[in-house]
Write a protein that holds these residues in place. Sequence first.
Motif, mmCIF file in Angstrom:
data_model
loop_
_atom_site.group_PDB
_atom_site.id
_atom_site.type_symbol
_atom_site.label_atom_id
_atom_site.label_comp_id
_atom_site.label_asym_id
_atom_site.label_seq_id
_atom_site.Cartn_x
_atom_site.Cartn_y
_atom_site.Cartn_z
ATOM 1 N N ALA A 30 0.833 -1.218 0.000
ATOM 2 C CA ALA A 30 0.000 0.000 0.000
ATOM 3 C C ALA A 30 0.857 1.253 0.000
ATOM 4 C CB ALA A 30 -0.933 0.002 1.207
ATOM 5 N N ILE A 31 2.151 1.102 0.267
ATOM 6 C CA ILE A 31 3.034 2.266 0.311
ATOM 7 C C ILE A 31 3.008 3.021 -1.012
ATOM 8 C CG2 ILE A 31 5.111 1.010 -0.454
ATOM 9 C CD1 ILE A 31 4.905 3.752 2.279
ATOM 10 N N GLY A 32 2.722 2.316 -2.093
ATOM 11 C CA GLY A 32 2.665 2.970 -3.400
ATOM 12 C C GLY A 32 1.495 3.931 -3.546
ATOM 13 N N ARG A 33 0.575 3.934 -2.574
ATOM 14 C CA ARG A 33 -0.587 4.820 -2.647
ATOM 15 C C ARG A 33 -0.490 5.954 -1.626
ATOM 16 N NH1 ARG A 33 -2.462 -0.344 -3.671
ATOM 17 N NH2 ARG A 33 -3.028 -0.854 -1.539
ATOM 18 N N TYR A 34 0.712 6.201 -1.163
ATOM 19 C CA TYR A 34 0.918 7.250 -0.171
ATOM 20 C C TYR A 34 1.541 8.501 -0.775
ATOM 21 C CZ TYR A 34 -0.266 4.749 4.091
ATOM 22 O OH TYR A 34 -0.943 4.112 5.101
ATOM 23 N N SER A 35 1.053 9.630 -0.317
ATOM 24 C CA SER A 35 1.735 10.897 -0.531
ATOM 25 C C SER A 35 2.642 11.113 0.680
ATOM 26 C CB SER A 35 0.726 12.038 -0.635
ATOM 27 O OG SER A 35 -0.060 11.901 -1.807
ATOM 28 N N LEU A 36 3.844 11.650 0.419
ATOM 29 C CA LEU A 36 4.836 11.823 1.489
ATOM 30 C C LEU A 36 5.424 13.226 1.427
ATOM 31 C CD1 LEU A 36 6.728 8.445 0.924
ATOM 32 C CD2 LEU A 36 5.022 8.913 2.690
ATOM 33 N N GLY A 37 5.904 13.696 2.547
ATOM 34 C CA GLY A 37 6.474 15.028 2.506
ATOM 35 C C GLY A 37 7.241 15.403 3.753
ATOM 36 N N TRP A 38 7.779 16.601 3.720
ATOM 37 C CA TRP A 38 8.510 17.173 4.844
ATOM 38 C C TRP A 38 7.846 18.470 5.280
ATOM 39 C CZ3 TRP A 38 12.275 14.984 7.601
ATOM 40 C CH2 TRP A 38 13.001 13.939 7.035
ATOM 41 N N PHE A 39 7.729 18.607 6.594
ATOM 42 C CA PHE A 39 7.214 19.818 7.195
ATOM 43 C C PHE A 39 8.227 20.350 8.194
ATOM 44 C CE2 PHE A 39 2.687 20.205 5.965
ATOM 45 C CZ PHE A 39 2.626 19.095 5.149
ATOM 46 N N ARG A 40 8.223 21.654 8.395
ATOM 47 C CA ARG A 40 9.162 22.298 9.318
ATOM 48 C C ARG A 40 8.394 23.059 10.385
ATOM 49 N NH1 ARG A 40 11.596 27.248 10.302
ATOM 50 N NH2 ARG A 40 10.055 28.240 8.928
ATOM 51 N N ARG A 47 3.546 24.412 12.245
ATOM 52 C CA ARG A 47 4.195 23.451 11.368
ATOM 53 C C ARG A 47 3.782 23.769 9.933
ATOM 54 N NH1 ARG A 47 4.014 17.260 13.227
ATOM 55 N NH2 ARG A 47 4.623 18.396 15.114
ATOM 56 N N GLU A 48 4.759 23.940 9.055
ATOM 57 C CA GLU A 48 4.448 24.340 7.696
ATOM 58 C C GLU A 48 5.107 23.415 6.685
ATOM 59 O OE1 GLU A 48 5.883 28.347 7.473
ATOM 60 O OE2 GLU A 48 7.982 27.757 7.516
ATOM 61 N N GLY A 49 4.469 23.301 5.528
ATOM 62 C CA GLY A 49 4.968 22.406 4.494
ATOM 63 C C GLY A 49 6.227 22.938 3.841
ATOM 64 N N VAL A 50 7.172 22.062 3.605
ATOM 65 C CA VAL A 50 8.420 22.396 2.929
ATOM 66 C C VAL A 50 8.419 21.801 1.518
ATOM 67 C CG1 VAL A 50 10.924 22.117 2.941
ATOM 68 C CG2 VAL A 50 9.687 22.526 5.086
ATOM 69 N N SER A 51 8.212 20.502 1.443
ATOM 70 C CA SER A 51 8.194 19.840 0.146
ATOM 71 C C SER A 51 7.429 18.531 0.255
ATOM 72 C CB SER A 51 9.614 19.564 -0.344
ATOM 73 O OG SER A 51 9.595 19.005 -1.650
ATOM 74 N N LEU A 64 9.706 29.440 -0.174
ATOM 75 C CA LEU A 64 10.921 29.766 0.560
ATOM 76 C C LEU A 64 12.090 28.870 0.157
ATOM 77 C CD1 LEU A 64 12.175 31.447 2.902
ATOM 78 C CD2 LEU A 64 11.440 29.617 4.444
ATOM 79 N N VAL A 65 11.812 27.662 -0.296
ATOM 80 C CA VAL A 65 12.900 26.705 -0.533
ATOM 81 C C VAL A 65 13.073 26.333 -1.996
ATOM 82 C CG1 VAL A 65 12.542 25.766 1.778
ATOM 83 C CG2 VAL A 65 11.483 24.628 -0.197
ATOM 84 N N LYS A 66 12.238 26.865 -2.857
ATOM 85 C CA LYS A 66 12.381 26.535 -4.279
ATOM 86 C C LYS A 66 13.782 26.897 -4.767
ATOM 87 C CE LYS A 66 7.575 26.824 -5.774
ATOM 88 N NZ LYS A 66 6.565 27.636 -6.493
ATOM 89 N N ALA A 67 14.368 26.050 -5.583
ATOM 90 C CA ALA A 67 15.697 26.231 -6.173
ATOM 91 C C ALA A 67 16.815 25.977 -5.167
ATOM 92 C CB ALA A 67 15.869 27.603 -6.789
ATOM 93 N N ARG A 68 16.484 25.774 -3.895
ATOM 94 C CA ARG A 68 17.530 25.467 -2.902
ATOM 95 C C ARG A 68 17.381 24.070 -2.321
ATOM 96 N NH1 ARG A 68 18.062 28.862 1.860
ATOM 97 N NH2 ARG A 68 15.875 29.444 1.734
ATOM 98 N N ASN A 88 22.587 25.832 0.555
ATOM 99 C CA ASN A 88 22.627 27.231 0.981
ATOM 100 C C ASN A 88 21.672 27.450 2.171
ATOM 101 O OD1 ASN A 88 23.288 29.948 0.975
ATOM 102 N ND2 ASN A 88 21.890 30.455 -0.696
ATOM 103 N N VAL A 89 21.873 26.639 3.190
ATOM 104 C CA VAL A 89 20.979 26.671 4.345
ATOM 105 C C VAL A 89 21.123 27.991 5.087
ATOM 106 C CG1 VAL A 89 20.417 25.560 6.526
ATOM 107 C CG2 VAL A 89 21.076 24.179 4.556
ATOM 108 N N ARG A 90 19.996 28.552 5.478
ATOM 109 C CA ARG A 90 19.972 29.807 6.230
ATOM 110 C C ARG A 90 19.030 29.662 7.419
ATOM 111 N NH1 ARG A 90 23.010 33.169 3.809
ATOM 112 N NH2 ARG A 90 23.417 33.019 1.572
#
Length: 130
Positions: A30-40, A47-51, A64-68, A88-90
Amino acid sequence: QVQLAESGGDSVQVGKSLRISCVVSGVGDAIGRYSLGWFRQGAGQWREGVSVVDGVGRFFYADLVKARFTLSRVASGNIRYLHLDMENVRCEVCGVYYCAGKRMMTLGGAPLRRESFEHWGQGTEVRVSS
């Protein structure tokens, strides 16, 4: 029950790079039917979405993180590895990073909303020093 285990959080100098990772397992094929992501979550912040990558393979990034930052998803049987490469972490991206999962192929019009996900890891902290 899906299990999400983060690793890689560290203290990094301003402008340097860091990779954090998440191992997602526990639900068989069932893992193939999951959406996954990172939040900060920064200190005193929501808590906000990163990617995010949805179940059909579309990638989403916060402005905020596009292109980085680059998100990648690697499949190994019924396990998924979710890597977030940060360049280029800030200080504005400091905080605890949580891996998130939702059994859904697509996330509608709000893929980066916390409410779009229901499973969470314990978090891994990213600190930035000058």
